[in-house]
Design an enzyme around this catalytic site. Structure first.
Site, PDB file in Angstrom:
ATOM      1  N   LYS A   1       0.848  -1.189   0.000  1.00 55.73           N
ATOM      2  CA  LYS A   1       0.000   0.000   0.000  1.00 55.73           C
ATOM      3  C   LYS A   1       0.885   1.241   0.000  1.00 55.73           C
ATOM      4  CE  LYS A   1      -2.798   0.634   3.558  1.00 55.73           C
ATOM      5  NZ  LYS A   1      -4.040   0.542   4.367  1.00 55.73           N
TER       6      LYS A   1
ATOM      7  N   ASP B   1     -13.251   1.195  11.660  1.00 56.06           N
ATOM      8  CA  ASP B   1     -13.668   1.277  10.259  1.00 56.06           C
ATOM      9  C   ASP B   1     -14.030  -0.104   9.721  1.00 56.06           C
ATOM     10  OD1 ASP B   1     -14.309   2.710   7.997  1.00 56.06           O
ATOM     11  OD2 ASP B   1     -12.279   2.704   7.181  1.00 56.06           O
TER      12      ASP B   1
END
Length: 495
Positions: free
Chosen positions: A237, A334
């Site tokens: 990422k 989240d």
């Protein structure tokens, strides 16, 4: 080596002497080795080769039993408070009973008179173990120290199209040893270790971060799949450079918290880059896309009910670990379908810890105060109103996720008619009208027993209660899902 042989010979001789009363039962559950013996009526408990007290042993036993690993060799009278009725064990149902034996209760065991002798046996065995540790541990420690990995120096040949790379890929920070009451419930699986790579190697592995290898795009940045020179597949990422300053906190959060966790239902950190104008996080590669991809039908075959139920259980296990068994309590903040990754065997792994926060440090605290972060539709309304965050906020998000898994609908969908745009409100009204079957995703081809659907939706609405005190703990949610799973299997046999 001489000390090791001495300990082994000594242990063999003592074992022969006490053979009539020192039968040891053992079981490997996950990453822990449990052992139990009852010499002369005196119980001895071992965890990973260490002599421990019953409280510590029972905590480990309860944890692994919750992960459906049963230690049948333990013949203790109350099995640490666990209900081991044959029906519950066979269907995987878990109940934790909080009724320990009273200290003042008289002992009617006919073997009680041997207590003094058995205590001596325990002391002798413990002494042998400690003696071995005194001789062996320094040698092992010196050997491990000598082979510890070192951080690679800057590769002078690393470069990209705009500026030279001036950084290394680091292994995750060293973990703080967990407290004795914390156990990993990860099973023994084949996994690769941390990686130590130069930026040149990462650039080569991603073909200079080619769009063809891109597998996801988020607020933090772009995720690429890459194959290292060793053949290992990883996910990389890369943070968006134009938002570098704003994303620094999220990057640090994810690296710090991922380094502290180890569970089969949580994505594992392998390495990271944090220097110059680059921020990258390297994790295990989970090949089967996100849960949202599958619910949308973007991965071909539609998820059947059993797969959806197993995915829900996996996510519940991962969150339970974060809330109750991690080194420090972690709130994900989240939880959503696009942050749930699926393996080739359709096992779920919770990913993306950029918004995660450590829970209260003081046991007297019920929450931490922090500004609201998360995703619209999954956010705890009480957290949004008070800015007070605790694990019940994850429970709310899980409730929304469970409704999403069952209906296939996104939490908020502006393409729907006005009365159906907020899935929670629409689903709750339909459920109260007695139309639970109509809520099930129409893309599922199978017909699911109405009682099972009612139980699933009831649990989801309980998790998504507007007031957090009305929501269950994540651990209880996981246990209830196992009960529902057992009922579902029974319904299949009846059908």
């Amino acid at each position: 080596m001489a000390a090791l042989l001495f300990c082994l010979l000594l242990f063999v001789q003592i074992s022969r002497f006490f053979a009539s009363g020192l039968e040891v039962k053992s079981k490997i559950c996950g990453s822990d080795h449990l052992a139990y013996s009852n010499p002369f009526g005196h119980e001895l408990f071992y965890l990973n080769g260490n002599l421990v007290d019953k409280v510590l042993f029972c905590k480990a036993l309860q944890l692994h039993y919750a992960n459906h690993c049963l230690f049948e060799g333990y013949t203790g009278t109350d099995y640490c408070g666990l209900d081991l009725s044959s029906a519950d064990v066979s269907m995987g149902r878990r109940k934790l009973l909080q009724e320990p034996k009273k200290k003042d209760e008289p002992d009617h065991d006919p073997e009680a008179k041997r207590h003094s002798a058995s205590t001596k046996v325990g002391i002798v065995v413990s002494g042998i173990f400690l003696t071995c540790c005194v001789f062996i541990c320094p040698c092992v420690y010196r050997k491990k120290r000598g082979t510890a990995p070192t951080v690679l120096k800057k590769d002078p040949n690393s470069s990209d199209s705009t500026s030279p790379f001036d950084m290394n890929v680091h292994a995750p920070p060293e973990k703080v040893p967990p407290s004795p009451s914390v156990f990993s419930i990860s099973p023994n699986v084949n996994r690769t270790g941390t990686v130590h790579l130069t930026m040149e190697q990462l650039t080569r592995a991603t073909h200079n971060f080619s769009p063809a290898l891109q597998i996801d795009e988020g607020d933090f940045g772009t995720v690429y799949k890459a194959q290292l020179d060793s053949g290992q597949m990883v996910a990389i990422k890369r943070a968006k450079k134009e938002q570098f300053e704003n994303l620094q906190t999220e990057f640090s959060n994810e690296v710090e918290l991922l380094a502290k966790i180890d569970h089969r239902n949580l994505v594992r950190l392998l390495g990271y880059v944090d220097k110059g104008n680059e921020r990258l996080i390297i994790t295990e590669y989970v090949p089967n896309g996100t849960l949202r991809d599958h619910l949308d039908g973007h991965r071909g075959k539609i998820l059947d009910f059993n797969q959806r139920l197993e995915i829900a259980i996996d996510v519940a296990h991962g969150l339970t670990y974060l809330h109750h068994y991690a080194e420090k309590q972690i709130i994900h903040r989240d939880v959503k379908s696009s942050n749930i990754l699926l393996t080739e065997s359709m096992r779920a792994k919770v990913a993306d810890f950029g918004f995660a926060r450590l829970g209260p440090m003081d046991s007297d605290q019920t929450h931490i105060s922090t500004k609201v972060k998360g995703t619209v539709g999954y956010l705890d309304p009480e957290y949004m109103k008070t800015y007070q965050l605790n694990t019940k906020s994850d429970v709310y998000s899980f409730g929304i996720l469970l409704i999403e898994i069952l209906t296939g609908r996104r939490p908020v969908d502006l393409r729907r008619p006005v009365e159906e745009r907020v899935t929670l409100r629409w689903a709750f009204l339909k459920f109260n009208e007695g139309h639970a079957v109509e809520l099930a995703d129409r893309m599922m081809e199978e017909v699911v027993d109405e009682d099972i659907l009612v139980k699933m939706f009831a649990l989801a609405f309980q998790c998504a209660a507007p007031v957090r005190n009305d929501r269950p703990e994540m651990k209880s949610v996981g246990e209830e899902l196992w009960v529902i799973r057992a009922d579902y299997l029974k319904s299949l046999r009846r059908g």
